[in-house]
Design a protein around this motif. Structure first.
Motif, short mmCIF file in Angstrom:
data_model
loop_
_atom_site.label_atom_id
_atom_site.label_comp_id
_atom_site.label_asym_id
_atom_site.label_seq_id
_atom_site.Cartn_x
_atom_site.Cartn_y
_atom_site.Cartn_z
N LEU A 3 -13.16 -20.03 -18.91
CA LEU A 3 -12.44 -20.41 -17.70
C LEU A 3 -11.85 -19.18 -17.04
CD1 LEU A 3 -11.28 -22.49 -15.79
CD2 LEU A 3 -9.33 -22.74 -17.32
N LYS A 4 -11.27 -18.28 -17.85
CA LYS A 4 -10.67 -17.08 -17.29
C LYS A 4 -11.72 -16.24 -16.59
CE LYS A 4 -7.87 -13.05 -18.42
NZ LYS A 4 -7.06 -12.39 -19.43
N LYS A 5 -12.89 -16.07 -17.21
CA LYS A 5 -13.95 -15.27 -16.59
C LYS A 5 -14.42 -15.93 -15.31
CE LYS A 5 -15.69 -13.37 -20.94
NZ LYS A 5 -16.84 -13.35 -21.87
N THR A 6 -14.56 -17.26 -15.35
CA THR A 6 -15.04 -17.99 -14.19
C THR A 6 -14.12 -17.79 -13.01
OG1 THR A 6 -16.05 -19.69 -15.53
CG2 THR A 6 -15.49 -20.31 -13.30
N VAL A 7 -12.84 -18.04 -13.23
CA VAL A 7 -11.90 -17.98 -12.14
C VAL A 7 -11.69 -16.57 -11.66
CG1 VAL A 7 -9.57 -18.52 -11.45
CG2 VAL A 7 -10.77 -20.00 -13.01
N ALA A 8 -11.62 -15.63 -12.57
CA ALA A 8 -11.35 -14.26 -12.17
C ALA A 8 -12.41 -13.75 -11.22
CB ALA A 8 -11.27 -13.36 -13.39
N SER A 9 -13.65 -14.03 -11.50
CA SER A 9 -14.72 -13.51 -10.66
C SER A 9 -14.66 -14.09 -9.27
CB SER A 9 -16.08 -13.80 -11.30
OG SER A 9 -16.25 -15.16 -11.47
N VAL A 11 -11.86 -15.34 -7.66
CA VAL A 11 -10.70 -14.90 -6.91
C VAL A 11 -10.90 -13.50 -6.41
CG1 VAL A 11 -8.25 -14.35 -7.01
CG2 VAL A 11 -9.11 -16.40 -8.08
N VAL A 12 -11.43 -12.64 -7.26
CA VAL A 12 -11.67 -11.27 -6.82
C VAL A 12 -12.66 -11.28 -5.68
CG1 VAL A 12 -12.65 -9.08 -7.48
CG2 VAL A 12 -11.10 -10.23 -9.00
N SER A 13 -13.61 -12.21 -5.66
CA SER A 13 -14.57 -12.25 -4.56
C SER A 13 -13.90 -12.66 -3.28
CB SER A 13 -15.71 -13.22 -4.86
OG SER A 13 -15.37 -14.53 -4.55
N THR A 14 -12.98 -13.54 -3.33
CA THR A 14 -12.40 -14.08 -2.12
C THR A 14 -11.87 -13.06 -1.19
OG1 THR A 14 -11.85 -16.22 -2.86
CG2 THR A 14 -10.49 -15.42 -1.30
N GLY A 57 -20.07 -11.25 -6.93
CA GLY A 57 -20.32 -10.74 -8.27
C GLY A 57 -20.08 -11.81 -9.33
N ASP A 58 -19.89 -13.04 -8.90
CA ASP A 58 -19.63 -14.16 -9.80
C ASP A 58 -20.76 -14.31 -10.80
OD1 ASP A 58 -17.79 -16.18 -10.45
OD2 ASP A 58 -19.05 -17.68 -9.50
N SER A 59 -20.43 -14.53 -12.05
CA SER A 59 -21.43 -14.58 -13.11
C SER A 59 -22.30 -15.83 -13.02
CB SER A 59 -20.76 -14.54 -14.48
OG SER A 59 -20.08 -15.75 -14.73
N VAL A 60 -23.45 -15.76 -13.66
CA VAL A 60 -24.35 -16.93 -13.72
C VAL A 60 -23.66 -18.08 -14.43
CG1 VAL A 60 -26.55 -17.78 -14.61
CG2 VAL A 60 -26.41 -15.47 -13.65
N GLU A 61 -22.93 -17.76 -15.51
CA GLU A 61 -22.22 -18.81 -16.26
C GLU A 61 -21.17 -19.49 -15.39
OE1 GLU A 61 -24.05 -15.94 -18.92
OE2 GLU A 61 -22.63 -15.67 -17.27
#
Length: 441
Positions: A3-9, A11-14, A57-61
Motif C-alpha cells: 500500500l505504501k509503495k502504491t500510494v507513494a508513487s 502522490v509523487v506523480s501528481t 512512474g507508478d509501478s505495475v503492481e
C-alpha cells in the motif's frame, strides 16, 4: 508495504507528488446512476490490445491493484499492457521506439505538457457522448479544468482527485494546553492558534507551516502560474500572489523564534521532516492523500486533520482540486475500446472502491464521498475534512506550468526571511520567463 509503495508513487506523480492507494477487482453488469451513467457491457466478441502509460512512474503492481485487476475482470478479452516510466525511459523514448500509447494518464500538473508537447491530444467529445460519460455527476471544478486545456475540446476524463487539508499533532496541543484546531477556521484564526504553539521548551517548536510545492499550484485564490494569453509568468505581475504569500507563508512566521528556527533548517520553511520525524511542527497544510504515502510515520503520531483554513474574503473555499485525467491518445487505433476502459473507471462501482481506500473520488455523489477512507488503515480519522470546503476554481493551465513550480516554491522562504516581496518576485519572474522562452525554442 505494498500500500505504501502504491500510494507513494501516485502522490509523487501528481505534482511531483501525485496520489495513493490501491483498487481491487470489479464486476461486470450495469451501473445504475453512476458517474458515467451506464457502464458499457463487456465486449465478449472482440479482442483489444491496449497500451497504458503515465509519466508518474507508478509501478505495475500499483497499477494492477488500483485499476488493472478490475479492468481485466470487466474486459476479459482486453490485453492491457501497462508500461512503467523508468528514470532514463520516459514518454519521448517510448514514442521514439515506435510504441503506440492508447491510454495516457497523469495529474493536472503534468497532463497538459505531456499530452500537448508530444502530439497525443485527441478530442474525445464524440466518444464522451457515445459512451455516456455524465460530467454533471462529477465535481464541477474538475470538469471545468479539463475544458480549459482544450478550450472547446475534451482532452481528458477525470478519474480521481486530491486537495489540501490541515494536519495537526495532538500531542503538541496537549503538551501546551492549546485547544485542537477545528473545521472551518480562517487563516487568521489558524495563525493566532499557531502563535500559542511557537515556543521554546527544551527545543524550538513551531505552530504552522505549509507544503509550498502543493499549496502554490492549488492556491485558494485561483491565481494561474502562467498568464494564458501572454504565456508569461504571473508571480510579479499578479498582485494576488503577495496576498497569498503574506497570509499562508509569512503569517505563521511572525511568531518569535520561527525565523530563527528556519535558519537552523538552512533558510527553509518547516516541512515533512519537522512534522513527521522531529515532531516539533504542530500543524502542517498538506495533501489529503499524504497519510497513505507515509503510513508508518503517521502511525507513530497522535494526529488528526481538519479542513484547510480559508481566506476571510472567500468563506468555505478550500484549495483547488488536483485531479488525475485519463485520455485516449491521438495515435490509438482502438479508441472505442480505450474509451470503454476509461468510462468504466468513472462508474459508481470503481469510484466507491477508490473512495473507500482513501483515493479521493471525482464523483460528487454524497454516498460515495461519505465512505471516503472508511477501509483505510486510518479509519476513524476526520476524513470528512477533505470535503468540508468548496473547491476553489481551477485557473487555466498551460504546458509551461510544471517548469515554474520549483522557482515559485523557492521564492517562499526567501520572502519569509527577507520580507522583500518586490525583489524576490521580480527575480523569480525573470527566471521563469527565461524558462518559458527556452521551452518555446
Amino acid at each position: 508495504m505494498m500500500l505504501k509503495k502504491t500510494v507513494a508513487s501516485v502522490v509523487v506523480s501528481t505534482m511531483m507528488l501525485s496520489m495513493l492507494a490501491a483498487c481491487g477487482g470489479g464486476s461486470g453488469g450495469e451501473d445504475k446512476g453512476g458517474t458515467g451513467t451506464t457502464a458499457q457491457p463487456s465486449d465478449t466478441n472482440k479482442k483489444a490490445d491496449l497500451v497504458v502509460f503515465s509519466n508518474s512512474g507508478d509501478s505495475v503492481e500499483s497499477w494492477n491493484e488500483r485499476f488493472g485487476n478490475a479492468i481485466k475482470q470487466k474486459f476479459p478479452n482486453y490485453n492491457i499492457k501497462y508500461i512503467q516510466k523508468q528514470k532514463d525511459y520516459g514518454i519521448k523514448e517510448l514514442l521514439t521506439s515506435g510504441e503506440t500509447i492508447d491510454i495516457y494518464w497523469d495529474s493536472i500538473g503534468g497532463f497538459a505538457s505531456a499530452v500537448l508537447d508530444n502530439g497525443l491530444e485527441f478530442d474525445m467529445t464524440e466518444l464522451v457522448k457515445k459512451h455516456q460519460i455524465d460530467f454533471s455527476k462529477m465535481e464541477p471544478s474538475v470538469v471545468d479544468s479539463i475544458k480549459l486545456i482544450g478550450k472547446d475540446k475534451i482532452y481528458g476524463i477525470p478519474v480521481f482527485n486530491n486537495n489540501m487539508v490541515l494536519y495537526y499533532n495532538k500531542d503538541l496541543f496537549d503538551k501546551f494546553g492549546v485547544p485542537y484546531p477545528k473545521d472551518g477556521m480562517t487563516w487568521t484564526e489558524a495563525n493566532k492558534l499557531a502563535q500559542q504553539l511557537t515556543r521554546m521548551d527544551g527545543k524550538q517548536y513551531v505552530g504552522l507551516s505549509s507544503s509550498q510545492t502543493h499549496m502554490l499550484p492549488m492556491n485558494q485564490l485561483s491565481i494561474p502560474f502562467v498568464d494564458p494569453t501572454t504565456e508569461q509568468p504571473t508571480i510579479f505581475s499578479n498582485e494576488k500572489w503577495r496576498e497569498y504569500f503574506d497570509t499562508v507563508f509569512v503569517g505563521p512566521s511572525k511568531s518569535q523564534g520561527y525565523v530563527e528556527y528556519m535558519k537552523q533548517l538552512k533558510d527553509a520553511i518547516p516541512y515533512r521532516n519537522e512534522f513527521l520525524v522531529e515532531k516539533n511542527l504542530a500543524m502542517f497544510a498538506w495533501l489529503s492523500s499524504i497519510v497513505f504515502v507515509f503510513p508508518e510515520e503517521f502511525k507513530s503520531m497522535n494526529w488528526d486533520m481538519v479542513s484547510l483554513p480559508t481566506f476571510e474574503s472567500l468563506p468555505k473555499v478550500g484549495s483547488q482540486a488536483y485531479p488525475t485525467y485519463f485520455t485516449v491518445t491521438s495515435m490509438s487505433k482502438q479508441k472505442d475500446q480505450a474509451m470503454k476502459v476509461i468510462q468504466y473507471l468513472t462508474t459508481d462501482e470503481i469510484q466507491t472502491k477508490l473512495s473507500k481506500i482513501g483515493l479521493m473520488p471525482v464523483s460528487n455523489s454524497d454516498a460515495i464521498k461519505k465512505v471516503y477512507g472508511e477501509e483505510s488503515i486510518f479509519k476513524g480519522k476526520n476524513f470528512g475534512a477533505s470535503f468540508y470546503n468548496k473547491f476553489a476554481p481551477i485557473p487555466a493551465k498551460t504546458r509551461y506550468d510544471s517548469l515554474l513550480l520549483t522557482p515559485y516554491a523557492k521564492a517562499v522562504p526567501k520572502v519569509v526571511m527577507t520580507g522583500d516581496y518586490n525583489t524576490v518576485f521580480r527575480a523569480t519572474e525573470e527566471e521563469t520567463a527565461k524558462k518559458i522562452a527556452d521551452a518555446k525554442k
